[in-house]
Design an enzyme around this catalytic site. Sequence first.
Site, short mmCIF file in Angstrom:
data_model
loop_
_atom_site.label_atom_id
_atom_site.label_comp_id
_atom_site.label_asym_id
_atom_site.label_seq_id
_atom_site.Cartn_x
_atom_site.Cartn_y
_atom_site.Cartn_z
N GLU A 126 10.00 1.39 10.45
CA GLU A 126 11.01 2.44 10.19
C GLU A 126 10.31 3.76 10.39
O GLU A 126 9.49 4.16 9.56
CB GLU A 126 11.51 2.33 8.73
N GLU A 152 9.47 16.08 15.17
CA GLU A 152 9.90 16.00 13.78
C GLU A 152 9.04 16.92 12.92
O GLU A 152 7.82 16.76 12.84
CB GLU A 152 9.75 14.55 13.29
N GLY A 158 7.00 5.06 8.13
CA GLY A 158 6.13 6.23 8.27
C GLY A 158 6.35 6.88 9.62
O GLY A 158 7.40 6.71 10.25
N SER A 159 5.32 7.59 10.08
CA SER A 159 5.47 8.36 11.32
C SER A 159 5.44 7.46 12.55
O SER A 159 4.87 6.37 12.53
CB SER A 159 4.34 9.39 11.40
N THR A 160 6.02 7.96 13.62
CA THR A 160 6.05 7.19 14.87
C THR A 160 4.64 7.00 15.41
O THR A 160 4.31 5.92 15.92
CB THR A 160 6.97 7.90 15.88
N LYS A 181 0.86 -1.19 0.00
CA LYS A 181 0.00 0.00 0.00
C LYS A 181 0.90 1.24 0.00
O LYS A 181 1.46 1.62 1.02
CB LYS A 181 -0.93 0.06 1.22
N GLY A 240 3.09 4.27 13.44
CA GLY A 240 3.84 3.05 13.77
C GLY A 240 3.38 2.43 15.07
O GLY A 240 3.24 1.21 15.18
#
Length: 491
Positions: A263, A394, A241-243, A188, A246
């Site tokens: 990641e 971030e 992607g973003s934390t 995706k 995640g």
Amino acid sequence: MPLLNEVRAFLDRDHGLVIDGASQASTGGRLDVLDPATEKVITTVAAASAVDVEDAVAAARRAFESGVWSGLAPTERATILWRAADLIEARREFFMQLETVDNGMPRMVAEGGLAVVIDVLRYMAGLVTKIEGMTLTPSRRTPTTTATSLLREPLGVVGLITPWNAPLLITVEKVAPALACGNTVVLKPAEWTPLSALALADVFAEAGLPAGVFNVVAGDGVTAGRALVRSRGVNKIGFTGSTAVGKEIARECATDLKRVSLELGGKSPNLIFADADLDAAIPAAAAAVFRNQGQSCTAAARLYVERATYQQVVDGIVAAAGRLTVGPGLEPGVDFGPLVSAEHRDRVSGYVERAVGDGAALLTGGTRPDREGFFFAPTVFAEVTSQHQIQREEVFGPVMTVTPFDDEGEVLSWANDSEFGLASSLWTSDISRANRVSRALQAGVVWVNCFGVFDAAVPLGGYKQSGWGRENGQAVIETYSQLKAVTTVYG
Ligand code: NAD
């Protein structure tokens, strides 16, 4: 620069979902794809519903169980991955242009990414024939009559979810090892940048990958992404992607103990000591946060400079920001493009406004250039502390903070004062300090007297909340395979 006819023809296509080797209509509507430099819709693609995602997972499951891929001789699998690399290399200009109009990145960034894409495919093609088990000598039985074979086997169906900032590179860093290990894939891609994933499906088909082994379901995160994560037919999720997302994915995967690798985000520190080669360190520090407009997980957004050289470095960075050529990524000479979307530019400018409100000193930038496209000026802040939001979170845009330091202990405590731990860099001519500081930095990657050196052979991944697992290198094989111990007693 005019678009290649091949790119125009690709944009004009009716892009469906790629399921079982065919383009299929979706039941989830369509996604508009915009060129971030013009804000115009350049094409639309099918958006997967949860039902469509299940169809793709079922196709990948059938392909896995049939052995059409995992049952091939490793040399045959390697040949197909290598052929895919050759096909991308032969269509370099096509992929470069497609990535640029989809994401907005300058041509030089797309070219750099493409070189790594080709390397990763070839590196993983080389690894296919070296995925080995081993024979163990038992500890509690007679070694002459008992042996255990450790087999390294694929996981099954792997669901891959990718972000928009380096679409093709991040996709290939996941797909190549997943396929190398014999898995089948449902990918995706990010909703803002689905095009190179669809073009990759063409490449794999032409390279001879059997139908159903690589499936693509474009769509948004909450519908298609979540459906993939929740699907009982998926054995593992590989996510970049973003934390925040995640963490949600990790919680979802815990429900049925799906394997998961993550990641995630970063807020990388860059340390310049007074004995560094400043002619190299200053332009590298600027590029470390302005390249790809700071939309890089490893962007060195926190710069720390030893006080004796602080002013010289700050002046050099501000001058470097002023020299950037801003414009659409395909225009000659452009090295600073737009951000990926209006929504993301609002997010970046929100961070900048709050930093100004919090008392940070704006040294340059902080504005939206008055032109079409989602541009945002390269921005540098001073006078921030680790309590400022701009120093802790971030931003994922072209925004850097600069802070002077007086000694090694002080800068290490600041550099490590972060929930992230993805990348870091340091500049010094003292080899002992380089060794000491690189061991003390809490990050999965440390660059010494360099920045952003990515290589297919070198593992990349995070400490702390920057993720679980590693991409690239031989280490990635562990994240896409599992061990089986077969013990035989001979008598
Ligand atoms: P994001 O987390 O918003 O989205 C990433 C992907 O997840 C997209 O495909 C999205 O559709 C999907 N998604 C969103 N919500 C979901 C959900 N609930 N369930 C399943 N899937 C969902 O991130 P982004 O804005 O696309 O990318 C930027 C982030 O990616 C930054 O934090 C950056 O640091 C990180 N990143 C990390 C690396 C790395 O190697 N560590 C590399 C690149 C980007």
